[in-house]
Design a protein around this motif. Sequence first.
Motif, PDB file in Angstrom:
ATOM      1  N   TYR A 107      12.738   2.095 -16.959  1.00 29.92           N
ATOM      2  CA  TYR A 107      12.717   2.131 -15.494  1.00 29.92           C
ATOM      3  C   TYR A 107      11.280   1.817 -15.071  1.00 29.92           C
ATOM      4  CZ  TYR A 107      17.076   4.848 -15.987  1.00 29.92           C
ATOM      5  OH  TYR A 107      18.340   5.281 -16.319  1.00 29.92           O
ATOM      6  N   HIS A 108      11.080   0.671 -14.443  1.00 26.84           N
ATOM      7  CA  HIS A 108       9.728   0.243 -14.099  1.00 26.84           C
ATOM      8  C   HIS A 108       9.669  -0.154 -12.629  1.00 26.84           C
ATOM      9  CE1 HIS A 108       6.320  -2.807 -14.104  1.00 26.84           C
ATOM     10  NE2 HIS A 108       5.744  -1.666 -14.436  1.00 26.84           N
ATOM     11  N   ASP A 109       8.708   0.401 -11.907  1.00 26.07           N
ATOM     12  CA  ASP A 109       8.599   0.144 -10.472  1.00 26.07           C
ATOM     13  C   ASP A 109       7.143   0.338 -10.062  1.00 26.07           C
ATOM     14  OD1 ASP A 109       8.686   0.117  -7.711  1.00 26.07           O
ATOM     15  OD2 ASP A 109      10.494   1.335  -7.558  1.00 26.07           O
ATOM     16  N   VAL A 110       6.459  -0.731  -9.697  1.00 30.75           N
ATOM     17  CA  VAL A 110       5.040  -0.639  -9.349  1.00 30.75           C
ATOM     18  C   VAL A 110       4.809  -0.213  -7.897  1.00 30.75           C
ATOM     19  CG1 VAL A 110       4.379  -2.339 -11.075  1.00 30.75           C
ATOM     20  CG2 VAL A 110       4.882  -3.097  -8.741  1.00 30.75           C
ATOM     21  N   THR A 111       5.871  -0.008  -7.137  1.00 33.66           N
ATOM     22  CA  THR A 111       5.706   0.351  -5.732  1.00 33.66           C
ATOM     23  C   THR A 111       5.593   1.850  -5.514  1.00 33.66           C
ATOM     24  OG1 THR A 111       8.099   0.521  -5.268  1.00 33.66           O
ATOM     25  CG2 THR A 111       7.088  -1.668  -5.085  1.00 33.66           C
ATOM     26  N   ALA A 133       7.322  14.302  -5.371  1.00 37.68           N
ATOM     27  CA  ALA A 133       7.008  12.903  -5.677  1.00 37.68           C
ATOM     28  C   ALA A 133       6.173  12.274  -4.560  1.00 37.68           C
ATOM     29  CB  ALA A 133       8.291  12.112  -5.903  1.00 37.68           C
ATOM     30  N   LYS A 134       6.499  12.575  -3.319  1.00 40.39           N
ATOM     31  CA  LYS A 134       5.746  12.009  -2.196  1.00 40.39           C
ATOM     32  C   LYS A 134       4.294  12.488  -2.221  1.00 40.39           C
ATOM     33  CE  LYS A 134       5.864  11.415   2.857  1.00 40.39           C
ATOM     34  NZ  LYS A 134       4.469  11.842   3.120  1.00 40.39           N
ATOM     35  N   ALA A 135       4.099  13.780  -2.486  1.00 39.84           N
ATOM     36  CA  ALA A 135       2.746  14.331  -2.554  1.00 39.84           C
ATOM     37  C   ALA A 135       1.978  13.710  -3.721  1.00 39.84           C
ATOM     38  CB  ALA A 135       2.808  15.848  -2.715  1.00 39.84           C
ATOM     39  N   ASP A 136       2.647  13.560  -4.835  1.00 44.13           N
ATOM     40  CA  ASP A 136       2.047  12.971  -6.032  1.00 44.13           C
ATOM     41  C   ASP A 136       1.622  11.526  -5.776  1.00 44.13           C
ATOM     42  OD1 ASP A 136       1.405  12.243  -8.664  1.00 44.13           O
ATOM     43  OD2 ASP A 136       3.497  11.850  -9.162  1.00 44.13           O
ATOM     44  N   CYS A 137       2.512  10.728  -5.210  1.00 47.00           N
ATOM     45  CA  CYS A 137       2.206   9.316  -4.943  1.00 47.00           C
ATOM     46  C   CYS A 137       1.035   9.171  -3.983  1.00 47.00           C
ATOM     47  CB  CYS A 137       3.430   8.611  -4.369  1.00 47.00           C
ATOM     48  SG  CYS A 137       4.771   8.323  -5.543  1.00 47.00           S
ATOM     49  N   ALA A 138       0.892  10.118  -3.065  1.00 48.04           N
ATOM     50  CA  ALA A 138      -0.174  10.036  -2.064  1.00 48.04           C
ATOM     51  C   ALA A 138      -1.553   9.947  -2.706  1.00 48.04           C
ATOM     52  CB  ALA A 138      -0.111  11.241  -1.131  1.00 48.04           C
ATOM     53  N   VAL A 139      -1.719  10.635  -3.849  1.00 48.45           N
ATOM     54  CA  VAL A 139      -3.021  10.607  -4.509  1.00 48.45           C
ATOM     55  C   VAL A 139      -3.037   9.706  -5.739  1.00 48.45           C
ATOM     56  CG1 VAL A 139      -3.801  12.844  -3.672  1.00 48.45           C
ATOM     57  CG2 VAL A 139      -2.416  12.739  -5.739  1.00 48.45           C
ATOM     58  N   ASP A 140      -1.904   9.575  -6.430  1.00 48.51           N
ATOM     59  CA  ASP A 140      -1.908   8.810  -7.671  1.00 48.51           C
ATOM     60  C   ASP A 140      -2.047   7.311  -7.435  1.00 48.51           C
ATOM     61  OD1 ASP A 140      -1.484   9.169 -10.683  1.00 48.51           O
ATOM     62  OD2 ASP A 140      -0.094   7.547 -10.220  1.00 48.51           O
ATOM     63  N   ILE A 141      -1.427   6.796  -6.395  1.00 46.73           N
ATOM     64  CA  ILE A 141      -1.571   5.369  -6.100  1.00 46.73           C
ATOM     65  C   ILE A 141      -2.372   5.145  -4.807  1.00 46.73           C
ATOM     66  CG2 ILE A 141       0.438   4.640  -7.414  1.00 46.73           C
ATOM     67  CD1 ILE A 141       2.069   4.528  -4.895  1.00 46.73           C
ATOM     68  N   LEU A 143      -2.344   6.290  -1.725  1.00 42.42           N
ATOM     69  CA  LEU A 143      -1.749   6.082  -0.412  1.00 42.42           C
ATOM     70  C   LEU A 143      -2.405   6.985   0.628  1.00 42.42           C
ATOM     71  CD1 LEU A 143       2.059   5.931  -1.367  1.00 42.42           C
ATOM     72  CD2 LEU A 143       0.555   4.018  -0.806  1.00 42.42           C
ATOM     73  N   HIS A 144      -2.766   8.198   0.202  1.00 43.58           N
ATOM     74  CA  HIS A 144      -3.420   9.176   1.068  1.00 43.58           C
ATOM     75  C   HIS A 144      -2.637   9.407   2.370  1.00 43.58           C
ATOM     76  CE1 HIS A 144      -6.733   9.087  -1.727  1.00 43.58           C
ATOM     77  NE2 HIS A 144      -6.878   7.782  -1.548  1.00 43.58           N
ATOM     78  N   ASP A 145      -1.313   9.517   2.219  1.00 39.76           N
ATOM     79  CA  ASP A 145      -0.459   9.698   3.396  1.00 39.76           C
ATOM     80  C   ASP A 145       0.245  11.054   3.411  1.00 39.76           C
ATOM     81  OD1 ASP A 145       1.228   9.275   1.270  1.00 39.76           O
ATOM     82  OD2 ASP A 145       2.443   7.717   2.227  1.00 39.76           O
ATOM     83  N   ASP A 146      -0.176  11.967   2.537  1.00 43.68           N
ATOM     84  CA  ASP A 146       0.439  13.292   2.492  1.00 43.68           C
ATOM     85  C   ASP A 146      -0.616  14.314   2.084  1.00 43.68           C
ATOM     86  OD1 ASP A 146       1.888  15.593   2.064  1.00 43.68           O
ATOM     87  OD2 ASP A 146       3.521  14.615   1.000  1.00 43.68           O
ATOM     88  N   PRO A 147      -1.052  15.182   3.008  1.00 46.94           N
ATOM     89  CA  PRO A 147      -2.096  16.172   2.704  1.00 46.94           C
ATOM     90  C   PRO A 147      -1.745  17.084   1.534  1.00 46.94           C
ATOM     91  CG  PRO A 147      -1.694  16.053   5.070  1.00 46.94           C
ATOM     92  CD  PRO A 147      -0.607  15.256   4.419  1.00 46.94           C
ATOM     93  N   PHE A 314     -15.723 -10.612 -10.209  1.00 46.26           N
ATOM     94  CA  PHE A 314     -15.114  -9.787  -9.176  1.00 46.26           C
ATOM     95  C   PHE A 314     -13.937 -10.547  -8.558  1.00 46.26           C
ATOM     96  CE2 PHE A 314     -19.584  -8.095  -8.849  1.00 46.26           C
ATOM     97  CZ  PHE A 314     -19.295  -6.790  -9.225  1.00 46.26           C
ATOM     98  N   VAL A 315     -12.753  -9.977  -8.671  1.00 41.54           N
ATOM     99  CA  VAL A 315     -11.556 -10.571  -8.064  1.00 41.54           C
ATOM    100  C   VAL A 315     -10.956  -9.540  -7.117  1.00 41.54           C
ATOM    101  CG1 VAL A 315      -9.261 -11.531  -8.456  1.00 41.54           C
ATOM    102  CG2 VAL A 315     -11.103 -11.991 -10.103  1.00 41.54           C
ATOM    103  N   GLU A 316     -10.875  -9.882  -5.852  1.00 40.38           N
ATOM    104  CA  GLU A 316     -10.316  -8.928  -4.892  1.00 40.38           C
ATOM    105  C   GLU A 316      -8.822  -8.740  -5.124  1.00 40.38           C
ATOM    106  OE1 GLU A 316     -11.327  -9.207  -0.815  1.00 40.38           O
ATOM    107  OE2 GLU A 316     -13.460  -9.559  -1.182  1.00 40.38           O
ATOM    108  N   TYR A 317      -8.396  -7.502  -4.980  1.00 41.09           N
ATOM    109  CA  TYR A 317      -6.994  -7.167  -5.189  1.00 41.09           C
ATOM    110  C   TYR A 317      -6.189  -7.520  -3.953  1.00 41.09           C
ATOM    111  CZ  TYR A 317      -2.797  -4.260  -5.587  1.00 41.09           C
ATOM    112  OH  TYR A 317      -1.509  -3.812  -5.616  1.00 41.09           O
ATOM    113  N   GLU A 318      -5.138  -8.291  -4.166  1.00 40.04           N
ATOM    114  CA  GLU A 318      -4.238  -8.649  -3.080  1.00 40.04           C
ATOM    115  C   GLU A 318      -3.126  -7.609  -3.007  1.00 40.04           C
ATOM    116  OE1 GLU A 318      -2.820 -12.600  -3.574  1.00 40.04           O
ATOM    117  OE2 GLU A 318      -4.832 -13.491  -3.676  1.00 40.04           O
ATOM    118  N   LYS A 319      -3.100  -6.878  -1.961  1.00 37.29           N
ATOM    119  CA  LYS A 319      -2.185  -5.747  -1.860  1.00 37.29           C
ATOM    120  C   LYS A 319      -0.776  -6.187  -1.443  1.00 37.29           C
ATOM    121  CE  LYS A 319      -5.846  -2.427  -0.880  1.00 37.29           C
ATOM    122  NZ  LYS A 319      -6.339  -1.355  -0.009  1.00 37.29           N
ATOM    123  N   ASN A 320      -0.230  -7.093  -2.206  1.00 34.68           N
ATOM    124  CA  ASN A 320       1.136  -7.530  -1.948  1.00 34.68           C
ATOM    125  C   ASN A 320       2.101  -6.591  -2.665  1.00 34.68           C
ATOM    126  OD1 ASN A 320      -0.013  -8.702  -4.342  1.00 34.68           O
ATOM    127  ND2 ASN A 320       1.901  -9.793  -4.621  1.00 34.68           N
TER     128      ASN A 320
END
Length: 325
Positions: A107-111, A133-141, A143-147, A314-320
């Motif tokens: 099961y692989h999902d980069v989003t 999971a939402k709290a975890d994703c906020a800091v692991d990837i 996102l910083h969208d969940d205190p 240096f290669v800028e990351y494209e956040k697609n």
Amino acid sequence: MDYYAIVHNDFDGTASAAVYARAVGSLPTKVFFTEPTKIHNLLKSLELRGIKKIMIADIGINQSTLNEILTQLNRLQTEGAEIEWFDHHVWKDEWKTKLREIGVTVYHDVTTCGAGVINKNLNPDDEVSSKLAKADCAVDIWLHDDPLGEKLRRIVESNKDFKWKEYLINKFYNGVIWDEEFEKILEDQVDREINGYSKLHKHIRVLEIDGRKVVVAVRWKGPPDISYASQYLMNRYNSIVFASVNGKSISFRSNIIDIRRFAEKLGGGGHPLAAGAGLNAPFWRKLLNKIGYRKPMLDWASSVVRNVIKEVGFVEYEKNIRKSS
């Protein structure tokens, strides 16, 4: 159900184990905490001892250890194990194909984060798992969208003992996301962080590479955590990349540069904005660093970082947003 859980030794790994346990209705018989650079060695030493199921989560694959991973997974399956692998790091399609060809369910999902992959695929309607999971994703990837994520990450990292993470997996499995115990730990942890920030300057060096600033650090003991410290130091010194070493590995962080390219060049991997690799420092430099003389280690680390950046660029990351698979 009896099974082994093999997960990353961080918040995401801990959350992944808890979300999976809630999905299957039982805690793992044993939890193994490891890193992408060590997963092949763990699998090589793993004995089933009657266990017929293995879940692996939040562990990326490095090209340098792929063949050994495949060999050991094939051995474990030949011995009767059913294996599931959940991950969100960047993989090559051929890696997933090779694992699936030998019978591993991938099961692989980069989003999302590791716990998010499990939550989406196994128990999307479980409120506790979704909240964790939402709290975890906020800091692991980043996102910083969940205190809650910033709080729970500090709870998980407040104690490096794996027994502590097992204790937390049990609490999360039983539906406890926050309580008075966590509140007290958070207060103590924040106090220690504030004190730690004032000492960071002793552990770093600021480089200028192709007109851009890069902060290189020798790892310190105690708070602040590397992720929080990296943001602080990059902001303070107007740097676009942060790299830290501990004598055994190197970690990269950035907000705009695809630093996974640097990690891959050194035989590692990870996320585009947070990655790492195994990197052994010369013994004498580690020894001097251990007794408090950091300059030799900083000299060596700065040279490694400068060379890999010069080579890769240096290669800028494209956040697609990439599709899951």
